[in-house]
Design an enzyme around this catalytic site. Structure first.
Site, PDB file in Angstrom:
ATOM      1  N   MET A   1       0.842  -1.198   0.000  1.00  0.00           N
ATOM      2  CA  MET A   1       0.000   0.000   0.000  1.00  0.00           C
ATOM      3  C   MET A   1       0.883   1.255   0.000  1.00  0.00           C
ATOM      4  O   MET A   1       2.060   1.202   0.261  1.00  0.00           O
ATOM      5  CB  MET A   1      -0.911   0.018   1.225  1.00  0.00           C
ATOM      6  N   CYS A   2       0.221   2.369  -0.193  1.00  0.00           N
ATOM      7  CA  CYS A   2       0.947   3.632  -0.299  1.00  0.00           C
ATOM      8  C   CYS A   2       0.159   4.676   0.480  1.00  0.00           C
ATOM      9  O   CYS A   2      -0.805   4.361   1.144  1.00  0.00           O
ATOM     10  CB  CYS A   2       1.052   4.059  -1.754  1.00  0.00           C
TER      11      CYS A   2
END
Lengths: 256, 256
Positions: A1-2
């Protein structure tokens, strides 16, 4: 994820304060250390700074923290790689031209079930699902409106439909802008705050830093900040409902 | 008019030394002070720094002078506006995607007789003749090879023909790269030098600075520097003949 950070406002504003807290998440207060990037629209022009170093040690991020660039539309991203290696071509935001305007896109999430068909015109340069999804969005808009950018009320339902289709393949939080409209899609997690008069002081979560906006603003200023999770601990952020596609203009979400 | 600087090499190299002299021309040793830009390819990825401030006072140019970014293909430009105002959207280099690769372009000259026909796919965002010419080049390549990038010996004659057509409308020195091949067209003024073993010291014209490449290189390194006018005063630069379109790869001009 970011993690995502966006800004949309009615007067060109710098993002130094928010970026100070946000960029700390790229290796200091969080582990999103597989590169980062930020895009600033200045009228129709756009400049993007990207780096495959963690944002807390990147000399380019240091410049962005110190050099106040004034913009109405900013999109920033710190990366924790899921698909695609840690390389410059996989850093967000991505940019393409459509209808004589630059479009900029950054994605938080992962689309494991996304198998794009023939891309048509736009092709991805890197290996991320994110850039491919961006290409599909632009391809869809181009094919739907070959004559040029339509009014927002015509563009919005097309963008909403292709967004829902892509979101069904995984997690698809994103920020998208052409320097005129600013789109924010919440698939799982995205919040925003609108700062306007009467202004107050704000304190960062990720860094012990306070700014008193009363000293820096004029009465008519209005700024929306959009982020994966709130950046300040003394303000009330609004959680965007899951599945919602918001459009910001002049620092406010529009009713479309 | 403007000034161009390019670098093509067989191993990723920083351009700090050449950029030190080149950027001095953006307001110090010359009057090209209407913005500047530089593009670095890193594998298929590309990052572009642009600024509408003169390069001698731009904080972004200061970063580029101090932060050694290693690249095989670099294109830089300092602008003296002819067509289009001093704005970010008119700063070179310009970037577009074609065949799943980024293409980057910078132009020195002016095309007063250039009246582009329907652009087809690629549209200019800014107001310069340069960006429109770039769009025409990419459109021509795309239409000639819809299946993808052809071998260089097929691409080259098509690029040469459209280049000659555009050059007939004015002055059209340019640098163009997709991170694989590096093209340099001389319409009126462009020079290059190839640095390889045995290396020596070089002294800048625009700044009292000397670098001894013997201390910084390995025997197999080879670097071509291309510039509007020579950057050093103790090396022999080759003037590219008028009308010539050179292709560089691994630091050498190819025979096509």
């Amino acid at each position: 994820m970011c993690q995502l950070l966006g800004m949309n406002c009615n007067t060109p504003t710098d993002i130094c304060f928010s970026f100070e807290g946000f960029s700390a998440r790229g290796g200091k207060t969080d582990d999103h250390s597989d590169g980062w990037g930020i895009a600033f629209f200045e009228e129709k022009g756009c400049r993007i700074f990207i780096d495959d170093k963690p944002s807390i040690v990147s000399p380019v991020a240091d410049l962005v923290r110190r050099y106040p660039i004034h913009s109405n539309h900013v999109i920033a991203h710190i990366r924790k790689a899921t698909q695609g290696e840690v390389r410059l071509q996989n850093c967000h935001p991505f940019q393409r031209e459509l209808w004589g305007r630059y479009w900029v896109f950054a994605h938080n999430g992962n689309l494991p079930d996304f198998q794009p068909e023939n891309m048509g015109f736009y092709q991805a340069v890197g290996e991320t699902d994110s850039e491919k999804a961006f290409c599909v969005i632009l391809e869809t808009l181009r094919q739907s409106f070959p004559q040029g950018k339509p009014p927002l009320e015509k563009l919005y339902p097309v963008l909403r439909t292709i967004t829902a289709k892509l979101a069904s393949a995984g997690v698809f939080n994103y920020l998208l802008s052409d320097g005129e409209h600013f789109f924010a899609h919440c698939s799982t997690k995205l919040s925003y705050i609108v700062r306007q008069a009467p202004f107050a002081a704000a304190h960062l979560i990720d860094s012990d830093m306070t700014v008193d906006f009363r000293e820096l603003t004029s009465l008519s200023d209005r700024v929306a900040i959009i982020a994966t999770t709130p950046l300040t601990d003394n303000e009330v952020w609004t959680t965007i409902p899951i599945g919602e596609l918001l459009v910001f203009q002049d620092g406010l979400p529009l009713e479309v």
